[in-house]
Design an enzyme around this catalytic site. Sequence first.
Site, PDB file in Angstrom:
ATOM      1  N   ASP A 297      -0.042   7.239   6.764  1.00 46.88           N
ATOM      2  CA  ASP A 297      -0.110   5.831   7.097  1.00 46.88           C
ATOM      3  C   ASP A 297      -0.100   5.530   8.466  1.00 46.88           C
ATOM      4  O   ASP A 297      -0.851   4.743   9.119  1.00 46.88           O
ATOM      5  CB  ASP A 297       0.722   4.899   6.132  1.00 46.88           C
ATOM      6  CG  ASP A 297       0.198   4.742   4.893  1.00 46.88           C
ATOM      7  OD1 ASP A 297      -0.786   5.117   4.451  1.00 46.88           O
ATOM      8  OD2 ASP A 297       1.258   4.741   4.079  1.00 46.88           O
ATOM      9  N   TYR A 381       0.172  -0.952  -0.883  1.00 43.05           N
ATOM     10  CA  TYR A 381       1.775  -0.867  -0.708  1.00 43.05           C
ATOM     11  C   TYR A 381       2.086  -2.021   0.455  1.00 43.05           C
ATOM     12  O   TYR A 381       1.076  -2.065   1.445  1.00 43.05           O
ATOM     13  CB  TYR A 381       2.404   0.585  -0.501  1.00 43.05           C
ATOM     14  CG  TYR A 381       2.702   1.013  -1.698  1.00 43.05           C
ATOM     15  CD1 TYR A 381       3.975   0.759  -2.347  1.00 43.05           C
ATOM     16  CD2 TYR A 381       2.244   2.030  -2.110  1.00 43.05           C
ATOM     17  CE1 TYR A 381       4.539   1.265  -3.355  1.00 43.05           C
ATOM     18  CE2 TYR A 381       2.790   2.818  -3.158  1.00 43.05           C
ATOM     19  CZ  TYR A 381       4.004   2.231  -3.699  1.00 43.05           C
ATOM     20  OH  TYR A 381       4.557   2.933  -5.033  1.00 43.05           O
ATOM     21  N   ASP A 382       3.168  -2.475   0.361  1.00 43.53           N
ATOM     22  CA  ASP A 382       3.749  -3.444   1.614  1.00 43.53           C
ATOM     23  C   ASP A 382       5.058  -2.600   2.015  1.00 43.53           C
ATOM     24  O   ASP A 382       5.748  -2.341   1.267  1.00 43.53           O
ATOM     25  CB  ASP A 382       3.930  -4.640   1.005  1.00 43.53           C
ATOM     26  CG  ASP A 382       3.010  -5.335   0.705  1.00 43.53           C
ATOM     27  OD1 ASP A 382       2.244  -6.224   1.385  1.00 43.53           O
ATOM     28  OD2 ASP A 382       2.173  -5.240  -0.392  1.00 43.53           O
TER      29      ASP A 382
END
Length: 637
Positions: A297, A381-382
């Site tokens: 990410d 996603y967070d």
Amino acid sequence: MTLTAPPTATHPLARLTAEEITAATAIVRDAGLVEESSKFVYVGLEEPHKRDVLAWTPGDPVERRVRALLLDRATGNGRDLTVSITGGEVVRDDEIDGVADGQVPILDAEFEAIEPILVADEKWAAAMAKRGLDVANVRCVPLSAGSYFPDEHGHRIVRVLGFHQADPTDLPWAHPVDGVVAYVDITRGVTTAVHDHFDLPVPAERADLTPDVHPSPVRDLKPIEITQPEGPSFTVEDDVVRWAGWEFRVGFDAREGLVLNQLSIDGRSVVHRASIAEMVVPYADPSPVRFWQNYFDVGEYVFARYSNSLQLGCDCLGEIHYFDAVIADEDGAPRTMPNTICLHEEDYGVGWKHTDMFNEMAETRRSRRLVISFFTTIGNYDYGFYWYLYTDGTIQLESKATGIVFTSAYRGEEHPYATEIAPGLGAPFHQHLFSARLDMAVDGVGNTVHEVDAVRVPISDTNPHGNAFTRKLTPLTRESEAQRVTDATVGRTWHIVNPSKTNRLGQPVGYALHPENSPVLLADDESSIHQRATFSTKSLWVTAYDPAERYPAGDFVNQHPGEGGLPTFVADDAPLEDADVVLWHTFGLTHFPRPEDWPVMPTDYSGFTLKPVGFFDRNPALGTPRSASSHCASDDA
């Protein structure tokens, strides 16, 4: 040449301003490096060498340099630039070899182009029609491709999975169209393949957070109010935060997010720079649709550009100081993200306490911590990253993972790589592995790292009853020796000590890294992801400081063939004793999803702790004042 505003930075590590970003991108344009089809992938501060930062004093000139990554969308070619804002020129211009070096990160503009490409693709439309779906109602989720097929090397490729969305309020993650995957060349704007491997029912239950879809008991809770009637105990001046003896400079980078610079306590340095330098999310499903699923990410998506704007009373509580973040958009213009970083302090329970039977002492001091945090959302996603500083000298990093799990159709118990989390809906097993880059400076830059294990002592003449145990300290003297894994059976920690500084007892001052003993990368040693995410195969790497060594999986992670970053950094096997050392700590979650993780995942936590070991002569929290709260009884009241 376009006239650029002179730098006005007051410190070598000051965050880039909007004016500096504008000046830097103008210099790049004036150098003739920006075509009509060019985009700025990344613009960030190129930090000076550590020795130069430490030698700098207020009033000295500040040289401002920026690193910029460019992508020509027409050709797929990337450039890696260093721009001197001070000098008004491009001082380095490297073409990126898309085969050997990998690709620059994926642009938002490239993601946005994917769905129109697939809507027009006959094979994709046919695969959707086969399942009774209108292609216009299938959301195309483009994901980084990894490095698997030689014919893809040198091309910008993404792989795409589909999710059905019945109406604008429907959550597509609830309806994966499993069995189909598309490969797209985003430079040419074409689908290179659509693989329809198997046909599974599309899960039908919606994920609306409403009682009719997901009934749940109501929890009656009274409000909690956090008040500080005299205001916060911290101060902020020019991004420098001071609190309870701690001092540090707040930094922010579009790739790494929140950075803590020059962290010290009581005027003594502890960490020169701390950040989350990479993360990888490898999935465990070997299905032909999903075997390639693993996302870096930070390096592939530049994850901090998706940082949330935090709101008082929701993400943070109490007396808050917010920092805006300024990054460059894909056209090279500055973009301000409001309220990106949250600073506040929290009560943290009992810090120390004793009631004595002999002198009738009854003393309690409450602990308090300073919280510096940001949240970023990457697709489903967070992630929140919370740095905590405590009154006893402890430093802690906590990663919070929440949001929505990545879904699949559930293939039954014969496919043991996913959990059924709703009727017919699966969630593949996966890991979230983070790499913290800790550029240490424990009371100075000459540090040595010791691995510390608890050791059982066998029964002997000196231990006749077998109750003894001791500890073993092993210095990590070279980079080849400093690639380590956790071991909970011996309580393994790593001590970073300054051999030239001692406390009043003659012991070297130090800080200890306490890991959480979570699994490292579980993929096979021969796998592609093992080659590309080698950093995550060890819990700890220690390297000699080098300003060019910033990212544990390498500079260009997207479609990189492997062996980038840390494997290259340690190839010279540099000595590490009494040296300027950088620690790279892998930590994270191994996630076997539960039904309780649906339709939105409760926050899961991982992280690590740095605790002083001989750094202080005694408990540094002795000076914490007694509580003045009206809820506490006190003889002084």
